[in-house]
Structure formats: structure tokens, C-alpha cells
Scaffold this motif. Sequence first.
Motif, mmCIF file in Angstrom:
data_model
loop_
_atom_site.group_PDB
_atom_site.id
_atom_site.type_symbol
_atom_site.label_atom_id
_atom_site.label_comp_id
_atom_site.label_asym_id
_atom_site.label_seq_id
_atom_site.Cartn_x
_atom_site.Cartn_y
_atom_site.Cartn_z
ATOM 1 N N TYR A 124 0.843 -1.208 0.000
ATOM 2 C CA TYR A 124 0.000 0.000 0.000
ATOM 3 C C TYR A 124 0.866 1.241 0.000
ATOM 4 O O TYR A 124 1.769 1.380 0.835
ATOM 5 C CB TYR A 124 -0.920 -0.001 1.229
ATOM 6 N N LEU A 125 0.600 2.139 -0.949
ATOM 7 C CA LEU A 125 1.321 3.398 -1.055
ATOM 8 C C LEU A 125 0.457 4.508 -0.468
ATOM 9 O O LEU A 125 -0.515 4.949 -1.080
ATOM 10 C CB LEU A 125 1.673 3.686 -2.521
ATOM 11 N N GLU A 126 0.828 4.946 0.734
ATOM 12 C CA GLU A 126 0.082 5.990 1.434
ATOM 13 C C GLU A 126 0.630 7.360 1.033
ATOM 14 O O GLU A 126 1.775 7.499 0.604
ATOM 15 C CB GLU A 126 0.222 5.797 2.945
ATOM 16 N N GLY A 127 -0.209 8.378 1.178
ATOM 17 C CA GLY A 127 0.238 9.731 0.902
ATOM 18 C C GLY A 127 -0.318 10.251 -0.417
ATOM 19 O O GLY A 127 -1.060 9.561 -1.123
ATOM 20 N N ASN A 128 0.061 11.472 -0.751
ATOM 21 C CA ASN A 128 -0.523 12.108 -1.924
ATOM 22 C C ASN A 128 0.452 13.097 -2.547
ATOM 23 O O ASN A 128 1.098 13.880 -1.855
ATOM 24 C CB ASN A 128 -1.816 12.841 -1.541
ATOM 25 N N LEU A 129 0.588 13.013 -3.860
ATOM 26 C CA LEU A 129 1.330 13.999 -4.636
ATOM 27 C C LEU A 129 0.342 14.921 -5.329
ATOM 28 O O LEU A 129 -0.814 14.566 -5.537
ATOM 29 C CB LEU A 129 2.204 13.302 -5.689
ATOM 30 N N ARG A 130 0.809 16.085 -5.711
ATOM 31 C CA ARG A 130 -0.024 16.946 -6.537
ATOM 32 C C ARG A 130 0.047 16.432 -7.968
ATOM 33 O O ARG A 130 1.121 16.118 -8.476
ATOM 34 C CB ARG A 130 0.465 18.405 -6.455
ATOM 35 N N SER A 156 -1.762 -2.501 -11.148
ATOM 36 C CA SER A 156 -2.943 -1.643 -11.299
ATOM 37 C C SER A 156 -3.592 -1.372 -9.953
ATOM 38 O O SER A 156 -3.983 -0.235 -9.654
ATOM 39 C CB SER A 156 -3.945 -2.308 -12.246
ATOM 40 N N MET A 157 -3.704 -2.414 -9.137
ATOM 41 C CA MET A 157 -4.345 -2.230 -7.840
ATOM 42 C C MET A 157 -3.482 -1.401 -6.885
ATOM 43 O O MET A 157 -4.001 -0.657 -6.050
ATOM 44 C CB MET A 157 -4.646 -3.598 -7.212
ATOM 45 N N ILE A 158 -2.162 -1.504 -7.009
ATOM 46 C CA ILE A 158 -1.270 -0.724 -6.154
ATOM 47 C C ILE A 158 -1.275 0.748 -6.538
ATOM 48 O O ILE A 158 -1.318 1.636 -5.685
ATOM 49 C CB ILE A 158 0.171 -1.271 -6.225
ATOM 50 N N MET A 159 -1.266 1.045 -7.837
ATOM 51 C CA MET A 159 -1.002 2.396 -8.311
ATOM 52 C C MET A 159 -2.237 3.220 -8.651
ATOM 53 O O MET A 159 -2.156 4.444 -8.695
ATOM 54 C CB MET A 159 -0.107 2.336 -9.552
ATOM 55 N N ILE A 160 -3.403 2.586 -8.909
ATOM 56 C CA ILE A 160 -4.537 3.381 -9.393
ATOM 57 C C ILE A 160 -5.051 4.356 -8.335
ATOM 58 O O ILE A 160 -5.364 5.510 -8.642
ATOM 59 C CB ILE A 160 -5.683 2.474 -9.908
ATOM 60 N N ARG A 161 -5.104 3.930 -7.084
ATOM 61 C CA ARG A 161 -5.638 4.831 -6.062
ATOM 62 C C ARG A 161 -4.695 6.000 -5.770
ATOM 63 O O ARG A 161 -5.169 7.135 -5.633
ATOM 64 C CB ARG A 161 -5.980 4.043 -4.795
ATOM 65 N N SER A 255 0.726 15.093 0.953
ATOM 66 C CA SER A 255 1.331 14.491 2.139
ATOM 67 C C SER A 255 2.434 13.560 1.679
ATOM 68 O O SER A 255 2.402 13.054 0.552
ATOM 69 C CB SER A 255 0.285 13.721 2.959
ATOM 70 N N PRO A 256 3.439 13.343 2.524
ATOM 71 C CA PRO A 256 4.571 12.500 2.106
ATOM 72 C C PRO A 256 4.120 11.086 1.746
ATOM 73 O O PRO A 256 3.212 10.528 2.362
ATOM 74 C CB PRO A 256 5.483 12.493 3.343
ATOM 75 N N LEU A 257 4.786 10.515 0.748
ATOM 76 C CA LEU A 257 4.494 9.136 0.368
ATOM 77 C C LEU A 257 5.153 8.178 1.363
ATOM 78 O O LEU A 257 6.266 8.387 1.806
ATOM 79 C CB LEU A 257 5.021 8.855 -1.042
ATOM 80 N N ARG A 258 4.425 7.126 1.694
ATOM 81 C CA ARG A 258 4.938 6.130 2.620
ATOM 82 C C ARG A 258 4.486 4.756 2.162
ATOM 83 O O ARG A 258 3.290 4.538 1.915
ATOM 84 C CB ARG A 258 4.428 6.396 4.040
#
Length: 480
Positions: A124-130, A156-161, A255-258
Motif C-alpha cells: 500500500y502506497l500511502e500519501g498524496n502527490l499533486r 494496477s491495484m497498487i497504483m490506481i488509487r 502528504s509524504p508518500l509512505r
Amino acid sequence: MELWRKVGGYALALFIVTFSCSALFSSSAHAAEGLDGATMSFLWALPFIGILLSIATGPLFYPHLWEHHYGKFALFWSICVIVPVIVAAGITAGVHTLLHTMLLEYVPFILLLFALYTISGGIYLEGNLRGTPAANTLLLAVGAFLASFVGTTGASMIMIRPLLRANDDRVYRVHTVVFFIFLVSNIGGALTPLGDPPLFVGFLKGVDFFWTTTHLWRPTLVVSIILLIVFFVIDMLLHRREERLHHPLDPTPDSPLRLHGGVNFLLLAAVIAAILMSASWKPGISFSIGGVDVELQNVVRDIIFVLAALASLVLTQKESREANGFSWGPIQEVAILFACIFVCIVPVIAMLHAGARGAFAPLIAMVAQPDGTPNNVAYFWLTGALSSFLDNAPTYLVFFELAGGDPKALMTTLAPTLAAISLGAVFMGANTYIGNAPNFMVYAIARGAGVRMPSFFGYMLWSSAILLPTFVVVSLLFLR
């Protein structure tokens, strides 16, 4: 437990039907030792065509009926093969043929998909980029690269969200998801047998693990670069237009990616090691199951697949899977449908082995030069055309057998032909929503996130305008 109950139920039904037919048709000992493809009419291919058309049309034209009864559709088409095979080939040969396909091809195929699906679901890749053009292009590139190691479904499931979160304040988002399907759900999976189901089918048929990497990396790189450049230009133009419009409030601030579930990368390495082990370690020990010899190295490989998946379930936090929207539904559907696909393709393979003496002689003529050598461009486009609307794994297998089915010849003297088949199956699965399993999953997730995705034919306008010219470049550069 519900997953295994349903999958096991359908698998048990298949075997019960198989052995029941053995008893019912015990008087057909006059049949040949096996299926003689040269004497079989095109009618034998109808169940295979039927199940593929059911899979292609069900989710689109009768989704509610399909969702609740897809297993019954698939079982019906399987019975349409099991009964005639046992009648035509006799009890011993018929059962042996079906068991050979299920034990040596279907079981390792679905166990690998199960392992990749389970392991990738724990990352799971948490956080958000612009969602700037540069950030979006980077996310697409990372997802495409990841696809060859965790599978197109896993990537696809890891990266789409994360991609949807990065762009949830953008006005124009459709193009981002469309290019995601192009690159992450399809084209990025061309570098290893882990990437896309057709390539693992090739591995099971005897194609070396790294053959795909060494022979497909150039066209994969060229196509990926072209699509990333086109995407960046489109996204930059639309981003500039958005700056002149009212910009909505970002519901998910930066927010920082984690990364969570990093242990799953170690489990993925174990899966890769198991595949390489099965290709290099040959102890010469085998077990007979119903007259089918199962080699020790393949049993060990499949056990490692299952253990890696179970370890992922134990070692990954439940919250990570929930954040990914992980569920057993997709892999359950794949397991049931592919069990029946592998049954339905048995007579088709026999007919293809008959070559010009069989019912597929016209198809052979279409993919051959006047001097009898393979027409690689034709292999690429015909494999791709069918992969666009039917499942790309069985399509790959059909053309693999059409090209002779000898992995040693296809990896050497016929390497351009195998490359054409592989590229057509993987790349052109992106042409429609139904060309590859992750396509429709990404479509559904994007719609759930509020993206106004194009219709089935609207998506094809995108793919026709962008992908088809790119595939013409592939034909000119790599297949002539």
C-alpha cells in the motif's frame, strides 16, 4: 474460505462430470488413443469460442446475470467439451488429456496469479502527490515498470488509487486513467512471465523466463516512451487550461508518500526464485496423478507460490489491504473462468497440431508468407485483434500452437514470430476494456472515484487514435 469453497466446488464439478462421462461412455473403446485434430471439424472449437464470447459480453450486456451466474456459464461450456472428448478419445485417453491440461497448465497458472494477487494486495502506497504533468508521468512510468514484477493486475491495484488521489482536484482526469490502462494494466507487463498471464502460459510451455526480457524490452521501451511523451503533452495542455478555470478544492492535500507492506517485496522475490528454480533444477523425480507425470521441481514451485501468499496474509497489516480495496472476488472469478477456459481449449490445441490438415488451415494460410515462412506482422495483428476482445492468455496459446508449439524452435529460429505473438497478446489487450482483466477493474475503481470514464466505444476511440499508430511503429521497427 468462501473463495476456496466456490472455486473448489466448480473444480469438483468438472472432475465429477469427467469421471461420470467415463462410466457412461465406457463402450467407446473403439476411439483413437487421443484426439486426432485432422479429423475434427470446426464445431469442436465452438465451446472455446462460446466461453470467450461469454466473458467478453457478460460484464457489458447482462452484468447482473453474469455477476451471479458466470460460473454456471463457464461450467456449461466445459461440459460441452468434456463429454465429446471422452466419447471421441475413449475413457483413458480422454481423462488423461483433460487431467494433463489441468494439472500441468491450469494449476501452476492459477497458483501464480493467486500468489501475485495476494502479495501485491498487501503493498500500500500511502500519501498524496499533486497531480502535475510531471508527477503523473512519473506515476505512470513507475506503475508500468512495476507491472512486469507484480503483474498487471497487481500493479494496477497498487497504483490506481495513488494516481486518483493525486488528481482528485483536477478538472480533466479521464485521459490519466486511459493512459494508466494503456501502460500499467497492459504494456508494462511485457518484460517477464510474471507481468501478464499469456507470458506465463508461454513459460509453462517451455519458454525461458528471461527470453521475454531479452527479446521484448526494446519494443516495450519504445512504446512506453512514445505513450509517456504523448501523455505528458496532453496532460500539460489540459493542466494549463485548468489554470484558467475555477480550480476545485483539493480533497486530499499533499502528504509524504509512505510504503506499507514492504515485506511483500521479499515474498515476491521468493516467487521469482521458485520460477527460476523450476526451470533450472531437474532432479528427475516425478509423481503420477491419474496417469499424468508431475515433476518434483514443479510441485515445489507451486508449494512456494502458496506459502508466499499465505505468508503475505499473515505478515501484512489488515489495514493495508483494506486501504487497497482488496477482496477475493476478482481472483475467485479468474480461477473459475480459467479452469473452464483450459478445458475448452483442449480440442482447439489438437486441431492446431494438425496444421494444414486440420480445420484451421485457412488461419495458417493467413499467417504464412508465400514461401511458407511465418508472416510476423500478421501474427502480431491477428493475435492483437483477438486479444482486444477475447482473453489474451488463451489467444496467445492459440497462436503459440499455430506457430508450431515447439518452444525451442520459437525461442531461436522463430524468435521474431514468438515476439510478434507475445507483443500482440500483451500490448493489444489495451485496445478495449475487456482485452485484459485489470482494464475493467481500473475502469470500475475510477468511476467509483467520480471520474466520468468513456463508454466502451468511447474508450476505443482513445485506443484507436493513440495505440494503433504506435503499434504500426512497432510493426515497422521490429517485425519486418
